[in-house]
Write an enzyme that holds these catalytic residues in place. Structure first.
Site, mmCIF file in Angstrom:
data_model
loop_
_atom_site.group_PDB
_atom_site.id
_atom_site.type_symbol
_atom_site.label_atom_id
_atom_site.label_comp_id
_atom_site.label_asym_id
_atom_site.label_seq_id
_atom_site.Cartn_x
_atom_site.Cartn_y
_atom_site.Cartn_z
ATOM 1 N N MET A 129 -6.952 9.604 1.963
ATOM 2 C CA MET A 129 -6.378 10.949 1.872
ATOM 3 C C MET A 129 -5.047 11.005 2.618
ATOM 4 S SD MET A 129 -9.795 13.251 2.479
ATOM 5 C CE MET A 129 -8.861 14.777 2.461
ATOM 6 N N ILE A 130 -4.987 10.349 3.777
ATOM 7 C CA ILE A 130 -3.763 10.364 4.583
ATOM 8 C C ILE A 130 -2.655 9.578 3.888
ATOM 9 C CG2 ILE A 130 -2.754 9.544 6.748
ATOM 10 C CD1 ILE A 130 -5.410 10.199 8.112
ATOM 11 N N ARG A 131 -2.981 8.430 3.327
ATOM 12 C CA ARG A 131 -1.965 7.591 2.671
ATOM 13 C C ARG A 131 -1.325 8.292 1.482
ATOM 14 N NH1 ARG A 131 -3.170 1.589 1.291
ATOM 15 N NH2 ARG A 131 -3.785 2.594 -0.627
ATOM 16 N N GLY A 150 0.813 -1.214 0.000
ATOM 17 C CA GLY A 150 0.000 0.000 0.000
ATOM 18 C C GLY A 150 0.842 1.258 0.000
ATOM 19 N N THR A 170 5.481 0.778 6.679
ATOM 20 C CA THR A 170 4.091 0.533 7.044
ATOM 21 C C THR A 170 3.560 1.758 7.745
ATOM 22 O OG1 THR A 170 2.600 -0.680 8.530
ATOM 23 C CG2 THR A 170 4.933 -0.696 9.094
ATOM 24 N N ILE A 171 2.501 2.300 7.227
ATOM 25 C CA ILE A 171 1.932 3.505 7.821
ATOM 26 C C ILE A 171 1.356 3.217 9.205
ATOM 27 C CG2 ILE A 171 -0.426 3.303 6.912
ATOM 28 C CD1 ILE A 171 -0.202 6.312 6.159
ATOM 29 N N ASP A 172 1.012 1.941 9.460
ATOM 30 C CA ASP A 172 0.413 1.567 10.751
ATOM 31 C C ASP A 172 1.432 1.485 11.883
ATOM 32 O OD1 ASP A 172 -1.964 1.342 9.424
ATOM 33 O OD2 ASP A 172 -2.003 -0.842 9.397
ATOM 34 N N GLY A 180 5.053 -8.205 5.063
ATOM 35 C CA GLY A 180 4.883 -9.216 4.027
ATOM 36 C C GLY A 180 5.898 -9.051 2.910
ATOM 37 N N GLY A 234 6.189 -3.432 3.557
ATOM 38 C CA GLY A 234 5.837 -3.842 4.909
ATOM 39 C C GLY A 234 6.340 -5.224 5.262
#
Length: 530
Positions: free
Chosen positions: A415-417, A139, A256-258, A229, A227
């Site tokens: 929008m954030i991504r 992503g 990874t944004i998370d 994976g 990320g």
């Protein structure tokens, strides 16, 4: 290297001057989630654990000389770089390591360390022989273009490398698309844009085809940005490269944004995501405050880890309730979420709820009789907790005609991504990229690079893919959130004690595996790109 403390005798004796050469933690990973099996899996990606005094353990990363022992070395061109002429010490000491744990007791063992990142005095590639490739997978995330830019500019400006190509469209681009030539001029302004100029995709991992591409095109350095994976996929690529005896450094840059990658301090793009989330929370607060019994519901990213929701809540101070995947909640009954919402509206006249996308999935699945499905990366497809929760709140207050509410639901996820990275992340991406290319030029391979306790380090792939980083709701940071929002924890005393016990058991198990040489962290397979 200075000892932090004196280890208990049994611990020190177990690791003192001991080299453990252990088996691959992903023996069948290549066969999972669409990746073709590789013969390398039967022996490759061995752990390199080096023991020392006082319970010191170095979890080292592979090196090209592990399987190509006769490789020549060359002076590092950085020593002639005018930009580095004022640097007091050009190169990292070969014995420098970074400790994983910095809070210790006076009787603690020195514990796990990783090899410190940075330029080495001797390199294993001459500038004109390097043919580097860069790929982005999974992503979108703020900072992808910055990492690509700094890899290209760093290779050109610091090491004189002039052959760098980009792989389009993720892993499948290795064997289905042409490469894109990358130069400092072509990437000069890309850090000012969101997304990735190389394109990205999920899945598409075919180990044999990818390594065939590397071999056919003469690529000897590959930088894989993605990320956990994606990093598992990179690990399998390294295994096959080693099996074929190729002089090719395989380097991962964790994305990874998370912020759910284990071991590392944080992942790039996270600071930007928290900052951008403030806009949605502020909008929800304005809407809620301006209406009678106004409720603003904001859904943020966080598939399995609630870090963005937690930090955005702490930064905002306008949030009344934060819901994350790690902390179960329930709707109905005494102490439930709906009761809390009703009470908060009576007290304040409005409220803001922040919910991570992975929160409450079990509750939704039960209410909808939903069967689990997966995306191309092997990730569980999530149901929209924001819409579901908003509807449940509306249904609850419909039963109370004398208690009208106004609810606004905001989902800023994509929008954030898609935004460009902020100043903090731009600096961080630069350091990541430089550390990655320093490691590749020094002959290291099969590793990912990231800061551990503020110092950039080279970390074996298996250490960041064996589990995900999650919010520990028995820690003080989550307690700070509860103090900020004054929400109930929705957990019984028994639940909290069980979680504390699970955390202690997991920490003890990891230490035991290191001392006894158990290299089999439970891995549920290869997700080709996350």
């Amino acid at each position: 290297m200075e000892a932090v403390g004196v280890a208990p005798a049994p611990v020190a004796a177990a690791v003192k001057k001991k080299l453990l050469d252990l088996k691959d933690p992903f023996p069948a990973a290549a066969a999972e989630n669409g990746a073709k099996a590789s013969p390398a899996g039967k022996w490759a990606m061995k752990k390199k654990l080096v023991g020392g005094d006082a319970g010191y353990v170095l979890e080292d990363v592979p090196h090209l000389t592990d399987y190509l022992p006769e490789l020549p070395t060359f002076p590092n061109p950085l020593q002639d770089n005018p930009a580095y002429s004022v640097v007091k010490q050009y190169f990292v000491n070969p014995d420098d390591t970074v400790t994983q744990k910095i809070v210790v007791h006076k009787t603690s063992a020195r514990g796990t360390h990783f090899r410190r990142a940075g330029p080495r005095q001797r390199v294993y590639f001459q500038s004109d022989e390097v043919n580097a490739a860069i790929v982005t997978c999974g992503g979108l995330c703020p900072g992808l273009n910055t990492v690509v830019r700094e890899l290209v500019c760093g290779l050109y400006d610091m090491y004189g490398v002039t052959s760098v190509v980009g792989i389009e469209g993720g892993y499948k681009g290795f064997y289905s698309k042409n490469t894109i030539p990358l130069t400092p001029k072509s990437v000069n302004d890309i850090h000012k844009r969101g997304g990735t100029i190389l394109g990205t995709s999920r899945g598409g991992h075919d180990t044999a085809k990818i390594v065939d591409c590397l071999q056919d095109r003469g690529i000897n350095q590959v930088y894989i940005i993605g990320g956990d994976g994606t990093q598992k996929g990179a690990s399998v690529i390294y295994e096959e490269v080693r099996r074929r005896g190729l002089k090719c450094s395989v380097v991962g840059v964790p994305k990874t944004i998370d912020n759910d990658i284990a071991v590392i301090d944080k992942s790039f793009g996270f600071d930007t995501a928290v900052e951008e989330a403030q806009r949605a929370i502020n909008a929800a607060h304005v809407e809620a405050e301006s209406a009678e019994n106004g409720i603003g519901v904001v859904k943020l990213m966080g598939r399995n880890s609630g870090f963005i929701a937690m930090y955005a809540t702490l930064a905002s101070r306008d949030v009344d309730c934060c819901l994350i995947p790690e902390s179960p909640f329930y709707l109905e009954g005494k102490g439930g979420l709906l009761e809390f919402i009703e009470r908060r509206l009576k007290d304040n006249g409005h409220m803001v709820i922040v919910v991570a996308e992975g929160a409450g999935q079990d509750l939704i699945a039960k209410s909808m009789n939903f069967v689990d499905t997966q995306d191309a990366s092997g990730n569980k497809l999530l149901l929209d907790v924001g819409l579901w929760l908003s509807q449940k709140i509306k249904d609850h207050f419909k039963k109370k005609p004398n208690f009208p509410i106004t609810l606004k639901y905001i989902d800023p996820t994509y929008m954030i991504r898609a935004v460009k990275s902020n100043a903090s992340d731009n600096v961080y991406c630069t350091l990541l990229a430089h550390s990655a290319l320093h490691g590749a030029m020094a002959g290291y391979t099969g590793f990912t690079v990231a800061p551990v306790n503020g110092r950039h380090a080279y970390i074996p792939f298996y250490r960041i893919t064996e589990k995900q980083n999650k919010v520990v709701i028995t820690d003080r940071m989550w307690a700070r959130v509860l103090c900020s929002t004054n929400q109930p924890c929705f957990l019984s005393h028994e639940d909290v004690e069980n979680m504390k016990h699970d955390d202690d058991h997991e920490h003890h198990l990891h230490n035991t595996q290191l001392l006894e040489g158990d290299s089999s962290p439970k891995c549920n397979g290869l997700a080709a790109a996350v």
